[in-house]
Design an enzyme around this catalytic site. Sequence first.
Site, PDB file in Angstrom:
ATOM      1  N   SER A   1      -6.843   2.530   7.103  1.00 64.27           N
ATOM      2  CA  SER A   1      -6.994   1.116   7.419  1.00 64.27           C
ATOM      3  C   SER A   1      -6.265   0.355   6.325  1.00 64.27           C
ATOM      4  CB  SER A   1      -8.468   0.727   7.447  1.00 64.27           C
ATOM      5  OG  SER A   1      -8.947   0.674   6.136  1.00 64.27           O
ATOM      6  N   LYS A   2      -6.032  -0.927   6.572  1.00 68.03           N
ATOM      7  CA  LYS A   2      -5.237  -1.726   5.634  1.00 68.03           C
ATOM      8  C   LYS A   2      -5.841  -1.743   4.226  1.00 68.03           C
ATOM      9  CE  LYS A   2      -2.008  -5.007   7.429  1.00 68.03           C
ATOM     10  NZ  LYS A   2      -0.948  -4.322   7.716  1.00 68.03           N
ATOM     11  N   SER A   3      -7.166  -1.712   4.177  1.00 71.96           N
ATOM     12  CA  SER A   3      -7.821  -1.850   2.873  1.00 71.96           C
ATOM     13  C   SER A   3      -7.978  -0.508   2.159  1.00 71.96           C
ATOM     14  CB  SER A   3      -9.190  -2.480   3.076  1.00 71.96           C
ATOM     15  OG  SER A   3      -9.923  -1.662   3.952  1.00 71.96           O
ATOM     16  N   GLU A   4      -7.593   0.568   2.857  1.00 71.28           N
ATOM     17  CA  GLU A   4      -7.843   1.892   2.287  1.00 71.28           C
ATOM     18  C   GLU A   4      -6.723   2.331   1.357  1.00 71.28           C
ATOM     19  OE1 GLU A   4     -10.043   5.509   4.589  1.00 71.28           O
ATOM     20  OE2 GLU A   4      -8.753   4.149   5.660  1.00 71.28           O
TER      21      GLU A   4
ATOM     22  N   HIS B   1       0.819  -1.199   0.000  1.00 71.93           N
ATOM     23  CA  HIS B   1       0.000   0.000   0.000  1.00 71.93           C
ATOM     24  C   HIS B   1       0.855   1.251   0.000  1.00 71.93           C
ATOM     25  CE1 HIS B   1      -4.132  -1.467   0.092  1.00 71.93           C
ATOM     26  NE2 HIS B   1      -3.524  -2.579   0.479  1.00 71.93           N
TER      27      HIS B   1
END
Length: 310
Positions: free
Chosen positions: A246-249, A20
């Site tokens: 967040s991790k998925s952001e 990311h």
Amino acid sequence: MCSDGETVGRFAPTPSGEMHVGNLLCALIAYLSAKSRGGRFLVRIENLDAARCPQSAEQKILDVLGALGLGGDGIPVRQSERGDVYREKEDVLRKAAKIYPCFCSRAQLHAAEAPRLGDGGIVYGGRCRGLTADEVSALFAVKQPCYRIAVPNKKITFCDGIAGIVTQDLSRECGDFIIRRGDGVYAYQLAVVVDDGESGVSEVVRGNDLLGSTARQIWLAGLLGYRIPDYYHIPLACDPSGRKLSKSEGDSAAEIVAKFPPERILGSLAFAAGILPTDRAATLSELTAAFSWDKVRRDAIRLPAYLLQN
Ligand code: GLU
């Protein structure tokens, strides 16, 4: 924060999924710190847990880093290929500290109500430390144990380049920690110290979610006779309003690299980190010349919205 000798920095991603934009930020700062001191920058693939780290994810990370010029000097080290080195160093540790099999189940660990570590782990209360040889052999018949190293009653103090003076109490705040899992895979804490030590790493730049691991790593490095690197735990990346990602952001680093030119991305990351006064395209060599740790933000690093659109 001054170590003598050659500067060697590193970026050590775990290829268990997508990289990311926050990881890119960390890679860039680690690169700039090492290069601005005329040093080397290494990339290490932390794929200890082979089942969770597919080759495709590793390749994607290397491609992204390569596209930005952050691929590192020399061939990346892969932890999955270093079991023999870890085994050898485990033997060295056995001479300096007590390493013992631990048969506790997850449920037993949680039932012990030990205080939680910052990284979500629990402080092990030492339940298996005093098992007799007979008890150990009986338990071996039922279960493959993990191995823990017994920590002394000792405080470790270090000066982090971002967080300042940090003191951690090994027995109270960390507890006896795992160095080899029940399935034989070496644990992160051991592998990271051995790899940094063996490759002469002089500075560790990483996210401040790993600050809580540092005392254990300094202690292990001392037992193994390695030089203790300088540490810089950088603030975790936030959105423009200062909210932690967040991790998925945010887009995956691979999508960002596919969408924007490298200099645009590098310049924006450097601006967000405080290295550039304006958000503009910049080359790695310009950024290396502009870099100094005094400029790097101590508080939240707010990334521009364009790097966070999903
Ligand atoms: N592999 C770890 C991670 O991806 C980083 C380890 C380190 O920098 O010490 O979170």
